[in-house]
Design a protein around this motif. Sequence first.
Motif, PDB file in Angstrom:
ATOM      1  N   GLU A 171       0.827  -1.206   0.000  1.00 32.71           N
ATOM      2  CA  GLU A 171       0.000   0.000   0.000  1.00 32.71           C
ATOM      3  C   GLU A 171       0.863   1.257   0.000  1.00 32.71           C
ATOM      4  O   GLU A 171       0.558   2.236  -0.695  1.00 32.71           O
ATOM      5  N   LEU A 172       1.947   1.245   0.766  1.00 32.27           N
ATOM      6  CA  LEU A 172       2.848   2.408   0.794  1.00 32.27           C
ATOM      7  C   LEU A 172       3.512   2.613  -0.553  1.00 32.27           C
ATOM      8  O   LEU A 172       3.639   3.757  -1.034  1.00 32.27           O
ATOM      9  N   GLY A 173       3.934   1.521  -1.196  1.00 30.50           N
ATOM     10  CA  GLY A 173       4.557   1.643  -2.513  1.00 30.50           C
ATOM     11  C   GLY A 173       3.605   2.195  -3.549  1.00 30.50           C
ATOM     12  O   GLY A 173       3.982   3.041  -4.378  1.00 30.50           O
ATOM     13  N   LEU A 174       2.350   1.726  -3.551  1.00 26.54           N
ATOM     14  CA  LEU A 174       1.364   2.257  -4.496  1.00 26.54           C
ATOM     15  C   LEU A 174       1.098   3.730  -4.254  1.00 26.54           C
ATOM     16  O   LEU A 174       0.928   4.513  -5.195  1.00 26.54           O
ATOM     17  N   ALA A 175       1.042   4.129  -2.970  1.00 31.48           N
ATOM     18  CA  ALA A 175       0.785   5.537  -2.665  1.00 31.48           C
ATOM     19  C   ALA A 175       1.922   6.430  -3.132  1.00 31.48           C
ATOM     20  O   ALA A 175       1.700   7.564  -3.571  1.00 31.48           O
ATOM     21  N   VAL A 176       3.164   5.911  -3.059  1.00 35.14           N
ATOM     22  CA  VAL A 176       4.319   6.720  -3.474  1.00 35.14           C
ATOM     23  C   VAL A 176       4.464   6.758  -4.993  1.00 35.14           C
ATOM     24  O   VAL A 176       4.738   7.811  -5.585  1.00 35.14           O
ATOM     25  N   LEU A 177       4.274   5.625  -5.646  1.00 30.65           N
ATOM     26  CA  LEU A 177       4.500   5.544  -7.090  1.00 30.65           C
ATOM     27  C   LEU A 177       3.334   6.071  -7.911  1.00 30.65           C
ATOM     28  O   LEU A 177       3.532   6.654  -8.979  1.00 30.65           O
ATOM     29  N   PHE A 178       2.105   5.871  -7.451  1.00 32.11           N
ATOM     30  CA  PHE A 178       0.932   6.251  -8.235  1.00 32.11           C
ATOM     31  C   PHE A 178      -0.024   7.110  -7.403  1.00 32.11           C
ATOM     32  O   PHE A 178      -1.154   6.699  -7.116  1.00 32.11           O
ATOM     33  N   PRO A 179       0.385   8.301  -7.012  1.00 32.66           N
ATOM     34  CA  PRO A 179      -0.522   9.136  -6.194  1.00 32.66           C
ATOM     35  C   PRO A 179      -1.735   9.619  -6.969  1.00 32.66           C
ATOM     36  O   PRO A 179      -2.824   9.749  -6.423  1.00 32.66           O
ATOM     37  N   ARG A 180      -1.579   9.880  -8.250  1.00 32.79           N
ATOM     38  CA  ARG A 180      -2.712  10.361  -9.051  1.00 32.79           C
ATOM     39  C   ARG A 180      -3.785   9.288  -9.185  1.00 32.79           C
ATOM     40  O   ARG A 180      -4.982   9.590  -9.166  1.00 32.79           O
ATOM     41  N   LYS A 181      -3.351   8.048  -9.351  1.00 30.14           N
ATOM     42  CA  LYS A 181      -4.326   6.958  -9.480  1.00 30.14           C
ATOM     43  C   LYS A 181      -5.135   6.798  -8.191  1.00 30.14           C
ATOM     44  O   LYS A 181      -6.341   6.562  -8.215  1.00 30.14           O
ATOM     45  N   LEU A 182      -4.465   6.945  -7.056  1.00 23.76           N
ATOM     46  CA  LEU A 182      -5.176   6.849  -5.791  1.00 23.76           C
ATOM     47  C   LEU A 182      -6.191   7.969  -5.639  1.00 23.76           C
ATOM     48  O   LEU A 182      -7.312   7.757  -5.160  1.00 23.76           O
ATOM     49  N   LEU A 183      -5.823   9.173  -6.065  1.00 26.63           N
ATOM     50  CA  LEU A 183      -6.759  10.284  -5.984  1.00 26.63           C
ATOM     51  C   LEU A 183      -7.936  10.082  -6.929  1.00 26.63           C
ATOM     52  O   LEU A 183      -9.071  10.440  -6.619  1.00 26.63           O
TER      53      LEU A 183
END
Length: 311
Positions: free
Chosen positions: A67-79
Amino acid sequence: MRYEPRRDRRRNAWALILVTLAVVQLTRVSPRIAGSTGRPTVVERTIAALSGPVLRAGYRATDGVRELGLAVLFPRKLLADRESHEATANERKAASKAIWGQVEGLRLRSQLVTDTDQLTYQLQEGVPTRVIGRDPTGRSALLSLDRGATFGVVRGMSVSSGPDLIGIVDRVNRSTSVAYAVTDRRFSAEARSLRSGDYVGTVVGNGKGDLYIGDIAPGADLREGDVLVTAPTTEGPPPNLRLGVVERVGLERLSLAQGAEDEVAPGTTPYRLWALAAPAADIDAIREARIPARMPSTEDECEEDEAEWGS
Protein backbone atom coordinates in the motif's frame (compact mmCIF):
# COMPACT_ATOMS: atom_id res chain seq x y z
CA MET A 1 24.76 -47.59 46.05
CA ARG A 2 25.61 -48.09 42.39
CA TYR A 3 23.88 -46.23 39.58
CA GLU A 4 22.24 -48.46 37.02
CA PRO A 5 22.25 -46.73 33.61
CA ARG A 6 20.82 -49.80 31.85
CA ARG A 7 17.45 -49.43 33.60
CA ASP A 8 17.18 -45.76 32.53
CA ARG A 9 18.16 -46.66 28.99
CA ARG A 10 15.45 -49.29 28.79
CA ARG A 11 12.88 -46.87 30.16
CA ASN A 12 13.85 -44.19 27.62
CA ALA A 13 13.80 -46.76 24.80
CA TRP A 14 10.28 -47.93 25.72
CA ALA A 15 9.10 -44.30 25.99
CA LEU A 16 10.53 -43.55 22.53
CA ILE A 17 8.81 -46.62 21.07
CA LEU A 18 5.44 -45.62 22.57
CA VAL A 19 5.72 -42.05 21.29
CA THR A 20 6.66 -43.31 17.82
CA LEU A 21 3.66 -45.67 17.72
CA ALA A 22 1.34 -42.86 18.85
CA VAL A 23 2.64 -40.51 16.13
CA VAL A 24 2.24 -43.23 13.47
CA GLN A 25 -1.34 -43.92 14.59
CA LEU A 26 -2.27 -40.22 14.58
CA THR A 27 -0.73 -39.78 11.14
CA ARG A 28 -2.83 -42.67 9.78
CA VAL A 29 -6.12 -41.68 11.42
CA SER A 30 -5.83 -37.89 11.09
CA PRO A 31 -6.38 -37.64 7.27
CA ARG A 32 -9.62 -39.66 7.54
CA ILE A 33 -10.88 -37.42 10.32
CA ALA A 34 -9.92 -34.33 8.34
CA GLY A 35 -11.83 -35.56 5.30
CA SER A 36 -15.03 -36.25 7.24
CA THR A 37 -15.10 -33.33 9.70
CA GLY A 38 -12.99 -30.67 8.04
CA ARG A 39 -10.57 -30.54 10.97
CA PRO A 40 -6.93 -30.15 9.84
CA THR A 41 -4.53 -33.06 10.17
CA VAL A 42 -1.88 -33.27 12.89
CA VAL A 43 0.82 -32.21 10.44
CA GLU A 44 -1.24 -29.22 9.27
CA ARG A 45 -1.99 -28.15 12.86
CA THR A 46 1.68 -28.45 13.83
CA ILE A 47 2.82 -26.41 10.83
CA ALA A 48 0.09 -23.81 11.47
CA ALA A 49 1.10 -23.50 15.13
CA LEU A 50 4.76 -23.03 14.27
CA SER A 51 4.40 -20.77 11.25
CA GLY A 52 1.16 -18.93 12.15
CA PRO A 53 2.70 -15.92 13.96
CA VAL A 54 5.37 -15.50 11.28
CA LEU A 55 2.83 -15.71 8.44
CA ARG A 56 0.51 -13.17 10.09
CA ALA A 57 3.34 -10.70 10.67
CA GLY A 58 4.63 -11.23 7.13
CA TYR A 59 1.19 -10.77 5.61
CA ARG A 60 0.56 -7.54 7.48
CA ALA A 61 4.04 -6.21 6.68
CA THR A 62 3.74 -7.12 2.99
CA ASP A 63 0.28 -5.58 2.78
CA GLY A 64 1.52 -2.37 4.39
CA VAL A 65 4.59 -2.14 2.16
CA ARG A 66 2.48 -2.72 -0.95
CA GLU A 67 0.00 0.00 0.00
CA LEU A 68 2.85 2.41 0.79
CA GLY A 69 4.56 1.64 -2.51
CA LEU A 70 1.36 2.26 -4.50
CA ALA A 71 0.79 5.54 -2.67
CA VAL A 72 4.32 6.72 -3.47
CA LEU A 73 4.50 5.54 -7.09
CA PHE A 74 0.93 6.25 -8.23
CA PRO A 75 -0.52 9.14 -6.19
CA ARG A 76 -2.71 10.36 -9.05
CA LYS A 77 -4.33 6.96 -9.48
CA LEU A 78 -5.18 6.85 -5.79
CA LEU A 79 -6.76 10.28 -5.98
CA ALA A 80 -8.73 9.29 -9.08
CA ASP A 81 -10.03 6.14 -7.38
CA ARG A 82 -10.97 7.98 -4.21
CA GLU A 83 -14.46 8.95 -5.40
CA SER A 84 -15.33 5.41 -6.53
CA HIS A 85 -14.11 3.96 -3.23
CA GLU A 86 -16.13 6.52 -1.27
CA ALA A 87 -19.25 5.73 -3.32
CA THR A 88 -18.76 1.99 -2.73
CA ALA A 89 -18.22 2.56 0.99
CA ASN A 90 -21.37 4.69 1.26
CA GLU A 91 -23.37 2.04 -0.58
CA ARG A 92 -22.13 -0.70 1.74
CA LYS A 93 -22.85 1.45 4.81
CA ALA A 94 -26.39 2.16 3.59
CA ALA A 95 -27.03 -1.53 2.88
CA SER A 96 -25.59 -2.53 6.25
CA LYS A 97 -27.76 0.04 8.05
CA ALA A 98 -30.84 -1.28 6.27
CA ILE A 99 -30.01 -4.86 7.27
CA TRP A 100 -29.27 -3.96 10.88
CA GLY A 101 -32.45 -1.89 10.98
CA GLN A 102 -34.31 -5.10 10.22
CA VAL A 103 -32.25 -6.92 12.84
CA GLU A 104 -33.28 -4.42 15.50
CA GLY A 105 -36.95 -4.28 14.51
CA LEU A 106 -37.67 -7.98 13.87
CA ARG A 107 -37.31 -11.18 15.89
CA LEU A 108 -37.28 -14.79 14.85
CA ARG A 109 -40.76 -16.34 15.11
CA SER A 110 -41.00 -19.99 16.03
CA GLN A 111 -44.17 -20.73 14.07
CA LEU A 112 -43.49 -18.91 10.80
CA VAL A 113 -39.99 -18.16 9.54
CA THR A 114 -39.64 -15.80 6.57
CA ASP A 115 -36.53 -14.94 4.59
CA THR A 116 -36.17 -11.71 6.55
CA ASP A 117 -36.50 -13.53 9.87
CA GLN A 118 -33.86 -16.05 8.89
CA LEU A 119 -31.42 -13.37 7.69
CA THR A 120 -32.04 -11.31 10.83
CA TYR A 121 -31.47 -14.22 13.19
CA GLN A 122 -28.35 -15.53 11.50
CA LEU A 123 -26.67 -12.11 11.35
CA GLN A 124 -27.69 -11.15 14.87
CA GLU A 125 -26.36 -14.40 16.37
CA GLY A 126 -23.29 -14.48 14.14
CA VAL A 127 -19.62 -14.09 15.07
CA PRO A 128 -17.63 -10.99 14.03
CA THR A 129 -14.24 -11.84 12.54
CA ARG A 130 -11.25 -10.28 10.81
CA VAL A 131 -9.42 -11.41 7.67
CA ILE A 132 -5.81 -11.97 8.75
CA GLY A 133 -4.38 -13.60 5.63
CA ARG A 134 -4.89 -15.20 2.24
CA ASP A 135 -3.38 -18.02 0.22
CA PRO A 136 0.25 -16.96 -0.35
CA THR A 137 0.58 -19.15 -3.44
CA GLY A 138 -2.35 -17.52 -5.24
CA ARG A 139 -3.59 -20.89 -6.53
CA SER A 140 -6.74 -20.81 -4.39
CA ALA A 141 -9.04 -18.01 -3.24
CA LEU A 142 -8.70 -18.56 0.51
CA LEU A 143 -9.45 -16.30 3.48
CA SER A 144 -7.75 -16.82 6.85
CA LEU A 145 -10.01 -15.71 9.74
CA ASP A 146 -9.20 -14.99 13.40
CA ARG A 147 -12.16 -16.98 14.80
CA GLY A 148 -12.26 -20.74 15.29
CA ALA A 149 -13.85 -23.58 17.22
CA THR A 150 -13.71 -21.72 20.55
CA PHE A 151 -16.22 -19.20 19.10
CA GLY A 152 -18.55 -21.90 17.77
CA VAL A 153 -17.29 -21.87 14.17
CA VAL A 154 -17.77 -25.16 12.32
CA ARG A 155 -17.14 -26.34 8.81
CA GLY A 156 -19.72 -25.23 6.24
CA MET A 157 -20.61 -21.90 7.87
CA SER A 158 -20.84 -18.93 5.53
CA VAL A 159 -18.81 -15.72 5.74
CA SER A 160 -20.39 -12.35 4.92
CA SER A 161 -19.27 -8.75 4.69
CA GLY A 162 -22.13 -6.32 5.04
CA PRO A 163 -24.82 -7.38 2.54
CA ASP A 164 -22.45 -9.63 0.55
CA LEU A 165 -21.59 -13.32 0.81
CA ILE A 166 -17.82 -13.70 0.49
CA GLY A 167 -17.07 -17.34 1.30
CA ILE A 168 -17.68 -20.65 3.08
CA VAL A 169 -15.64 -21.99 6.03
CA ASP A 170 -13.64 -25.09 5.08
CA ARG A 171 -11.02 -25.72 7.81
CA VAL A 172 -11.43 -24.93 11.51
CA ASN A 173 -8.68 -24.72 14.12
CA ARG A 174 -9.04 -23.89 17.79
CA SER A 175 -8.69 -20.11 17.41
CA THR A 176 -8.59 -19.60 13.61
CA SER A 177 -10.32 -20.90 10.50
CA VAL A 178 -9.87 -20.92 6.73
CA ALA A 179 -12.66 -20.19 4.24
CA TYR A 180 -12.67 -20.39 0.46
CA ALA A 181 -14.00 -17.29 -1.27
CA VAL A 182 -16.96 -17.17 -3.66
CA THR A 183 -14.55 -17.11 -6.63
CA ASP A 184 -12.86 -20.37 -5.63
CA ARG A 185 -13.71 -23.50 -7.65
CA ARG A 186 -14.98 -25.31 -4.52
CA PHE A 187 -17.64 -22.68 -3.79
CA SER A 188 -21.28 -23.28 -4.69
CA ALA A 189 -24.57 -21.73 -3.58
CA GLU A 190 -28.16 -21.65 -4.75
CA ALA A 191 -29.12 -18.27 -6.21
CA ARG A 192 -32.08 -16.27 -7.45
CA SER A 193 -32.49 -13.01 -9.31
CA LEU A 194 -33.19 -9.99 -7.13
CA ARG A 195 -35.14 -8.27 -9.91
CA SER A 196 -37.47 -11.09 -10.93
CA GLY A 197 -37.33 -13.20 -7.75
CA ASP A 198 -36.89 -16.36 -9.87
CA TYR A 199 -34.61 -19.19 -8.81
CA VAL A 200 -31.84 -19.29 -11.44
CA GLY A 201 -29.66 -22.22 -10.41
CA THR A 202 -26.41 -23.11 -8.67
CA VAL A 203 -23.67 -20.50 -8.68
CA VAL A 204 -20.07 -21.75 -8.56
CA GLY A 205 -16.71 -20.04 -8.60
CA ASN A 206 -14.65 -20.44 -11.76
CA GLY A 207 -11.26 -19.94 -10.09
CA LYS A 208 -10.57 -16.87 -12.23
CA GLY A 209 -12.23 -14.20 -10.14
CA ASP A 210 -15.80 -14.66 -11.45
CA LEU A 211 -19.00 -16.61 -10.73
CA TYR A 212 -20.58 -19.04 -13.18
CA ILE A 213 -24.01 -20.63 -13.64
CA GLY A 214 -23.63 -23.63 -15.92
CA ASP A 215 -27.31 -24.33 -16.47
CA ILE A 216 -29.94 -21.65 -15.78
CA ALA A 217 -33.19 -23.06 -14.42
CA PRO A 218 -35.93 -23.45 -17.06
CA GLY A 219 -38.27 -20.47 -17.22
CA ALA A 220 -36.06 -18.24 -15.04
CA ASP A 221 -36.02 -14.55 -15.97
CA LEU A 222 -32.33 -13.61 -15.85
CA ARG A 223 -30.75 -10.71 -17.74
CA GLU A 224 -27.44 -8.92 -17.91
CA GLY A 225 -27.11 -6.48 -15.03
CA ASP A 226 -29.30 -8.51 -12.65
CA VAL A 227 -28.11 -8.88 -9.07
CA LEU A 228 -27.79 -12.47 -7.85
CA VAL A 229 -28.69 -13.16 -4.21
CA THR A 230 -28.67 -16.36 -2.18
CA ALA A 231 -31.83 -18.43 -2.33
CA PRO A 232 -33.44 -19.75 0.90
CA THR A 233 -32.13 -23.22 1.76
CA THR A 234 -32.14 -25.34 4.92
CA GLU A 235 -28.38 -25.88 5.22
CA GLY A 236 -26.94 -23.16 3.00
CA PRO A 237 -25.98 -19.53 3.65
CA PRO A 238 -28.53 -16.94 4.82
CA PRO A 239 -31.00 -15.84 2.14
CA ASN A 240 -30.86 -12.54 0.25
CA LEU A 241 -27.11 -11.99 0.60
CA ARG A 242 -25.62 -10.57 -2.58
CA LEU A 243 -23.47 -12.90 -4.67
CA GLY A 244 -22.69 -10.94 -7.82
CA VAL A 245 -23.88 -8.98 -10.84
CA VAL A 246 -24.60 -10.78 -14.12
CA GLU A 247 -22.25 -9.60 -16.85
CA ARG A 248 -23.09 -12.05 -19.62
CA VAL A 249 -25.83 -14.54 -20.49
CA GLY A 250 -25.08 -17.05 -23.24
CA LEU A 251 -26.73 -19.88 -25.14
CA GLU A 252 -24.92 -23.14 -25.81
CA ARG A 253 -25.95 -26.20 -27.79
CA LEU A 254 -25.74 -29.46 -25.89
CA SER A 255 -23.44 -32.05 -27.41
CA LEU A 256 -25.25 -35.33 -28.08
CA ALA A 257 -23.72 -38.63 -27.09
CA GLN A 258 -21.66 -40.38 -29.73
CA GLY A 259 -23.83 -42.62 -31.87
CA ALA A 260 -27.08 -41.02 -30.75
CA GLU A 261 -29.54 -39.75 -33.31
CA ASP A 262 -29.76 -36.01 -33.87
CA GLU A 263 -33.23 -35.87 -32.35
CA VAL A 264 -34.55 -34.26 -29.19
CA ALA A 265 -37.09 -35.88 -26.90
CA PRO A 266 -40.47 -34.16 -26.63
CA GLY A 267 -40.54 -31.40 -24.01
CA THR A 268 -36.75 -30.91 -23.99
CA THR A 269 -34.39 -28.56 -25.79
CA PRO A 270 -30.91 -29.16 -27.24
CA TYR A 271 -29.71 -25.84 -25.82
CA ARG A 272 -28.86 -24.56 -22.38
CA LEU A 273 -28.46 -21.07 -20.94
CA TRP A 274 -25.40 -20.12 -18.93
CA ALA A 275 -24.38 -16.92 -17.17
CA LEU A 276 -21.19 -15.25 -15.98
CA ALA A 277 -21.25 -12.81 -13.07
CA ALA A 278 -18.78 -10.59 -11.26
CA PRO A 279 -18.66 -10.93 -7.45
CA ALA A 280 -20.53 -8.21 -5.59
CA ALA A 281 -17.77 -7.76 -2.99
CA ASP A 282 -14.15 -6.79 -3.55
CA ILE A 283 -12.66 -9.85 -1.88
CA ASP A 284 -9.09 -8.49 -1.80
CA ALA A 285 -10.14 -5.30 0.02
CA ILE A 286 -12.16 -6.95 2.82
CA ARG A 287 -10.69 -6.82 6.33
CA GLU A 288 -13.79 -7.04 8.56
CA ALA A 289 -16.34 -9.85 8.11
CA ARG A 290 -19.00 -11.83 9.96
CA ILE A 291 -19.78 -15.54 10.27
CA PRO A 292 -23.61 -15.89 10.37
CA ALA A 293 -24.99 -18.41 12.86
CA ARG A 294 -26.83 -21.51 11.72
CA MET A 295 -30.56 -21.80 12.06
CA PRO A 296 -31.65 -23.87 15.10
CA SER A 297 -32.97 -27.31 14.23
CA THR A 298 -36.42 -28.57 15.18
CA GLU A 299 -34.89 -30.82 17.87
CA ASP A 300 -33.17 -27.83 19.51
CA GLU A 301 -36.43 -25.87 19.54
CA CYS A 302 -38.28 -28.79 21.16
CA GLU A 303 -35.61 -29.09 23.86
CA GLU A 304 -35.87 -25.35 24.58
CA ASP A 305 -39.68 -25.58 24.85
CA GLU A 306 -39.41 -28.55 27.24
CA ALA A 307 -36.91 -26.64 29.37
CA GLU A 308 -39.25 -23.62 29.54
CA TRP A 309 -42.24 -25.76 30.52
CA GLY A 310 -40.14 -27.62 33.09
CA SER A 311 -39.01 -24.39 34.73
